[in-house]
Write a protein that holds these residues in place. Structure first.
Motif, PDB file in Angstrom:
ATOM      1  N   LEU A   3       1.789 -31.889 -17.015  1.00  0.00           N
ATOM      2  CA  LEU A   3       1.641 -31.400 -18.387  1.00  0.00           C
ATOM      3  C   LEU A   3       2.951 -30.831 -18.929  1.00  0.00           C
ATOM      4  O   LEU A   3       3.315 -31.082 -20.086  1.00  0.00           O
ATOM      5  CB  LEU A   3       0.539 -30.335 -18.455  1.00  0.00           C
ATOM      6  CG  LEU A   3       0.339 -29.666 -19.814  1.00  0.00           C
ATOM      7  CD1 LEU A   3      -0.128 -30.684 -20.849  1.00  0.00           C
ATOM      8  CD2 LEU A   3      -0.658 -28.524 -19.709  1.00  0.00           C
ATOM      9  N   ILE A   4       3.688 -30.081 -18.116  1.00  0.00           N
ATOM     10  CA  ILE A   4       4.955 -29.503 -18.576  1.00  0.00           C
ATOM     11  C   ILE A   4       5.961 -30.620 -18.875  1.00  0.00           C
ATOM     12  O   ILE A   4       6.648 -30.581 -19.901  1.00  0.00           O
ATOM     13  CB  ILE A   4       5.524 -28.505 -17.544  1.00  0.00           C
ATOM     14  CG1 ILE A   4       4.515 -27.388 -17.248  1.00  0.00           C
ATOM     15  CG2 ILE A   4       6.863 -27.939 -18.009  1.00  0.00           C
ATOM     16  CD1 ILE A   4       4.138 -26.517 -18.404  1.00  0.00           C
ATOM     17  N   CYS A   5       6.034 -31.616 -17.999  1.00  0.00           N
ATOM     18  CA  CYS A   5       6.923 -32.756 -18.248  1.00  0.00           C
ATOM     19  C   CYS A   5       6.539 -33.475 -19.544  1.00  0.00           C
ATOM     20  O   CYS A   5       7.415 -33.898 -20.309  1.00  0.00           O
ATOM     21  CB  CYS A   5       6.909 -33.728 -17.070  1.00  0.00           C
ATOM     22  SG  CYS A   5       7.721 -33.119 -15.579  1.00  0.00           S
ATOM     23  N   GLU A   6       5.234 -33.599 -19.805  1.00  0.00           N
ATOM     24  CA  GLU A   6       4.785 -34.216 -21.053  1.00  0.00           C
ATOM     25  C   GLU A   6       5.233 -33.398 -22.253  1.00  0.00           C
ATOM     26  O   GLU A   6       5.691 -33.945 -23.266  1.00  0.00           O
ATOM     27  CB  GLU A   6       3.256 -34.353 -21.060  1.00  0.00           C
ATOM     28  CG  GLU A   6       2.743 -35.415 -20.123  1.00  0.00           C
ATOM     29  CD  GLU A   6       1.224 -35.462 -20.061  1.00  0.00           C
ATOM     30  OE1 GLU A   6       0.547 -34.731 -20.831  1.00  0.00           O
ATOM     31  OE2 GLU A   6       0.705 -36.226 -19.220  1.00  0.00           O
ATOM     32  N   LEU A  41       6.561 -19.394 -23.680  1.00  0.00           N
ATOM     33  CA  LEU A  41       6.839 -19.987 -22.369  1.00  0.00           C
ATOM     34  C   LEU A  41       8.288 -20.425 -22.310  1.00  0.00           C
ATOM     35  O   LEU A  41       8.881 -20.804 -23.328  1.00  0.00           O
ATOM     36  CB  LEU A  41       5.935 -21.195 -22.112  1.00  0.00           C
ATOM     37  CG  LEU A  41       4.456 -20.851 -22.003  1.00  0.00           C
ATOM     38  CD1 LEU A  41       3.756 -21.147 -23.312  1.00  0.00           C
ATOM     39  CD2 LEU A  41       3.815 -21.592 -20.869  1.00  0.00           C
ATOM     40  N   PHE A  42       8.835 -20.363 -21.106  1.00  0.00           N
ATOM     41  CA  PHE A  42      10.178 -20.870 -20.847  1.00  0.00           C
ATOM     42  C   PHE A  42      10.032 -21.928 -19.765  1.00  0.00           C
ATOM     43  O   PHE A  42       9.708 -21.621 -18.622  1.00  0.00           O
ATOM     44  CB  PHE A  42      11.122 -19.744 -20.423  1.00  0.00           C
ATOM     45  CG  PHE A  42      12.548 -20.177 -20.246  1.00  0.00           C
ATOM     46  CD1 PHE A  42      13.186 -20.919 -21.228  1.00  0.00           C
ATOM     47  CD2 PHE A  42      13.250 -19.850 -19.106  1.00  0.00           C
ATOM     48  CE1 PHE A  42      14.515 -21.324 -21.070  1.00  0.00           C
ATOM     49  CE2 PHE A  42      14.564 -20.237 -18.938  1.00  0.00           C
ATOM     50  CZ  PHE A  42      15.198 -20.983 -19.930  1.00  0.00           C
ATOM     51  N   LEU A  43      10.218 -23.187 -20.150  1.00  0.00           N
ATOM     52  CA  LEU A  43       9.976 -24.337 -19.287  1.00  0.00           C
ATOM     53  C   LEU A  43      11.274 -24.801 -18.637  1.00  0.00           C
ATOM     54  O   LEU A  43      12.245 -25.107 -19.343  1.00  0.00           O
ATOM     55  CB  LEU A  43       9.424 -25.513 -20.117  1.00  0.00           C
ATOM     56  CG  LEU A  43       8.323 -25.208 -21.137  1.00  0.00           C
ATOM     57  CD1 LEU A  43       7.995 -26.453 -21.944  1.00  0.00           C
ATOM     58  CD2 LEU A  43       7.098 -24.647 -20.445  1.00  0.00           C
ATOM     59  N   TYR A  44      11.297 -24.872 -17.317  1.00  0.00           N
ATOM     60  CA  TYR A  44      12.478 -25.393 -16.625  1.00  0.00           C
ATOM     61  C   TYR A  44      12.650 -26.863 -16.998  1.00  0.00           C
ATOM     62  O   TYR A  44      11.670 -27.611 -17.116  1.00  0.00           O
ATOM     63  CB  TYR A  44      12.333 -25.215 -15.102  1.00  0.00           C
ATOM     64  CG  TYR A  44      13.588 -25.575 -14.354  1.00  0.00           C
ATOM     65  CD1 TYR A  44      14.744 -24.815 -14.505  1.00  0.00           C
ATOM     66  CD2 TYR A  44      13.630 -26.679 -13.525  1.00  0.00           C
ATOM     67  CE1 TYR A  44      15.909 -25.155 -13.839  1.00  0.00           C
ATOM     68  CE2 TYR A  44      14.792 -27.022 -12.844  1.00  0.00           C
ATOM     69  CZ  TYR A  44      15.923 -26.259 -13.007  1.00  0.00           C
ATOM     70  OH  TYR A  44      17.082 -26.595 -12.352  1.00  0.00           O
ATOM     71  N   LYS A  45      13.887 -27.312 -17.182  1.00  0.00           N
ATOM     72  CA  LYS A  45      14.153 -28.657 -17.692  1.00  0.00           C
ATOM     73  C   LYS A  45      13.705 -29.780 -16.760  1.00  0.00           C
ATOM     74  O   LYS A  45      13.328 -30.849 -17.224  1.00  0.00           O
ATOM     75  CB  LYS A  45      15.645 -28.830 -17.995  1.00  0.00           C
ATOM     76  CG  LYS A  45      16.062 -28.166 -19.279  1.00  0.00           C
ATOM     77  CD  LYS A  45      17.492 -28.502 -19.615  1.00  0.00           C
ATOM     78  CE  LYS A  45      17.855 -27.938 -20.963  1.00  0.00           C
ATOM     79  NZ  LYS A  45      19.240 -28.246 -21.326  1.00  0.00           N
ATOM     80  N   ASN A  46      13.763 -29.539 -15.478  1.00  0.00           N
ATOM     81  CA  ASN A  46      13.447 -30.597 -14.514  1.00  0.00           C
ATOM     82  C   ASN A  46      12.164 -30.271 -13.765  1.00  0.00           C
ATOM     83  O   ASN A  46      11.791 -29.111 -13.639  1.00  0.00           O
ATOM     84  CB  ASN A  46      14.598 -30.753 -13.517  1.00  0.00           C
ATOM     85  CG  ASN A  46      15.900 -31.064 -14.220  1.00  0.00           C
ATOM     86  OD1 ASN A  46      15.983 -31.981 -15.018  1.00  0.00           O
ATOM     87  ND2 ASN A  46      16.908 -30.264 -13.945  1.00  0.00           N
ATOM     88  N   HIS A  47      11.523 -31.306 -13.246  1.00  0.00           N
ATOM     89  CA  HIS A  47      10.286 -31.098 -12.500  1.00  0.00           C
ATOM     90  C   HIS A  47      10.610 -30.570 -11.104  1.00  0.00           C
ATOM     91  O   HIS A  47      10.905 -31.319 -10.190  1.00  0.00           O
ATOM     92  CB  HIS A  47       9.464 -32.381 -12.406  1.00  0.00           C
ATOM     93  CG  HIS A  47       8.137 -32.145 -11.760  1.00  0.00           C
ATOM     94  ND1 HIS A  47       7.068 -31.665 -12.469  1.00  0.00           N
ATOM     95  CD2 HIS A  47       7.729 -32.266 -10.482  1.00  0.00           C
ATOM     96  CE1 HIS A  47       6.044 -31.524 -11.646  1.00  0.00           C
ATOM     97  NE2 HIS A  47       6.417 -31.877 -10.432  1.00  0.00           N
ATOM     98  N   VAL A  48      10.567 -29.251 -10.997  1.00  0.00           N
ATOM     99  CA  VAL A  48      10.774 -28.544  -9.735  1.00  0.00           C
ATOM    100  C   VAL A  48       9.589 -27.588  -9.611  1.00  0.00           C
ATOM    101  O   VAL A  48       9.170 -26.983 -10.599  1.00  0.00           O
ATOM    102  CB  VAL A  48      12.114 -27.769  -9.738  1.00  0.00           C
ATOM    103  CG1 VAL A  48      12.278 -26.934  -8.487  1.00  0.00           C
ATOM    104  CG2 VAL A  48      13.283 -28.730  -9.909  1.00  0.00           C
ATOM    105  N   THR A  49       9.063 -27.438  -8.389  1.00  0.00           N
ATOM    106  CA  THR A  49       7.841 -26.652  -8.218  1.00  0.00           C
ATOM    107  C   THR A  49       8.062 -25.225  -7.739  1.00  0.00           C
ATOM    108  O   THR A  49       7.176 -24.392  -7.891  1.00  0.00           O
ATOM    109  CB  THR A  49       6.886 -27.353  -7.236  1.00  0.00           C
ATOM    110  OG1 THR A  49       7.542 -27.475  -5.978  1.00  0.00           O
ATOM    111  CG2 THR A  49       6.480 -28.725  -7.762  1.00  0.00           C
ATOM    112  N   GLU A  50       9.214 -24.921  -7.149  1.00  0.00           N
ATOM    113  CA  GLU A  50       9.433 -23.598  -6.573  1.00  0.00           C
ATOM    114  C   GLU A  50      10.824 -23.073  -6.906  1.00  0.00           C
ATOM    115  O   GLU A  50      11.795 -23.833  -6.894  1.00  0.00           O
ATOM    116  CB  GLU A  50       9.293 -23.642  -5.044  1.00  0.00           C
ATOM    117  CG  GLU A  50       7.964 -24.147  -4.541  1.00  0.00           C
ATOM    118  CD  GLU A  50       6.791 -23.257  -4.895  1.00  0.00           C
ATOM    119  OE1 GLU A  50       6.999 -22.063  -5.193  1.00  0.00           O
ATOM    120  OE2 GLU A  50       5.659 -23.759  -4.860  1.00  0.00           O
TER     121      GLU A  50
END
Length: 151
Positions: A3-6, A41-50
């Motif tokens: 969802l965040i990547c979307e 919200l502040f969304l990290y640019k890349n799909h990282v989980t931790e």
């Protein structure tokens, strides 16, 4: 795709109405639901989980930027206290929940005490009535962007 990547893809193609500003490590967005006015919200640019998966320099910059966003949210929306959450069991993509709080704010929703935002009933928290109107959203985005640009 998560969802965040979307949501990030929507920012990149100009279709995310909640987007406020791009920073070095992430994107600032107004929350879809506004029981706590100014929820951001502040969304990290890349799909990282931790957080521990980021190298120290990137982690430090991400934390510094999140802190600057929190300060801007606090100033823009008159917080008495900021609540910070980095959860990820629902959306396992690094993203901060930043809630500007006022003492007793849960009381107006029939919840006693000054506890976490999650004490507020989930069905009300995510109700359509909690979504800002286009005018409210634009006003919030403008106020937050002004504060972000002051750094």
């Amino acid at each position: 795709m998560c969802l965040i990547c979307e949501r990030i893809e929507m920012i990149k193609n100009g279709t995310n109405p909640y987007f406020v500003k791009e920073l070095s490590t992430g994107y600032v967005v107004i929350g879809d639901h506004q029981h706590f006015k100014g929820y951001t919200l502040f969304l990290y640019k890349n799909h990282v989980t931790e957080l521990f998966r980021l190298d120290m320099q990137e982690r430090t910059l991400f934390m510094q930027e999140m802190t600057a966003v929190a300060e801007a949210v606090s100033r823009a929306f008159g917080a008495q206290k900021m609540n910070y959450e980095l959860l990820g069991m629902g959306d396992s993509h690094l993203h901060w929940h930043l809630f500007p709080r006022k003492f007793g704010d849960l009381g107006k929703y029939g919840v006693n005490g000054n506890g976490p935002v999650w004490w507020y009933p989930k069905d009300k928290f995510y109700s359509d009535s909690a979504r800002p109107s286009n005018e409210q959203l634009e006003s919030m985005r403008s106020s937050l962007l002004k504060e972000l640009n002051s750094f």
